[in-house]
Design an enzyme around this catalytic site. Sequence first.
Site: not given
Length: 124
Positions: A119-121
Amino acid sequence: MIESMDHIVLTVRSIEKTSKFYSQVMGMQVVNFGEGRTALTFGKQKINLHELGKEFEPKAMNPLPGSEDLCFITNWNLNKVIEHLRRYEIPIEEGTVSRTGALGPITSIYIRDPDKNLIEISNY
């Protein structure tokens, strides 16, 4: 021809654990629909959840938990996001780092969800 993306499907080991993570940690809404279906909503997007071994048809050819790499855009400062993640004891895999998003340069951090999807935020 294509204007936008409506939804994606995540195959997960536990809809309950996934729903808890994405609602509490990521701030998404859990929505139940149809005949026992679950989705996560945010903005104008939706993530449908399929539990491994109980997928709805039609489905991906090889649905597997942990095979996704997703990027979400936040309007929060990433330092605030990092503090929020620490409260939930979510380790940061990498970041902050500079990347390129769909609209140009972004700053990102990376974490893993309960199925180990990346998960890239990010924010612009």
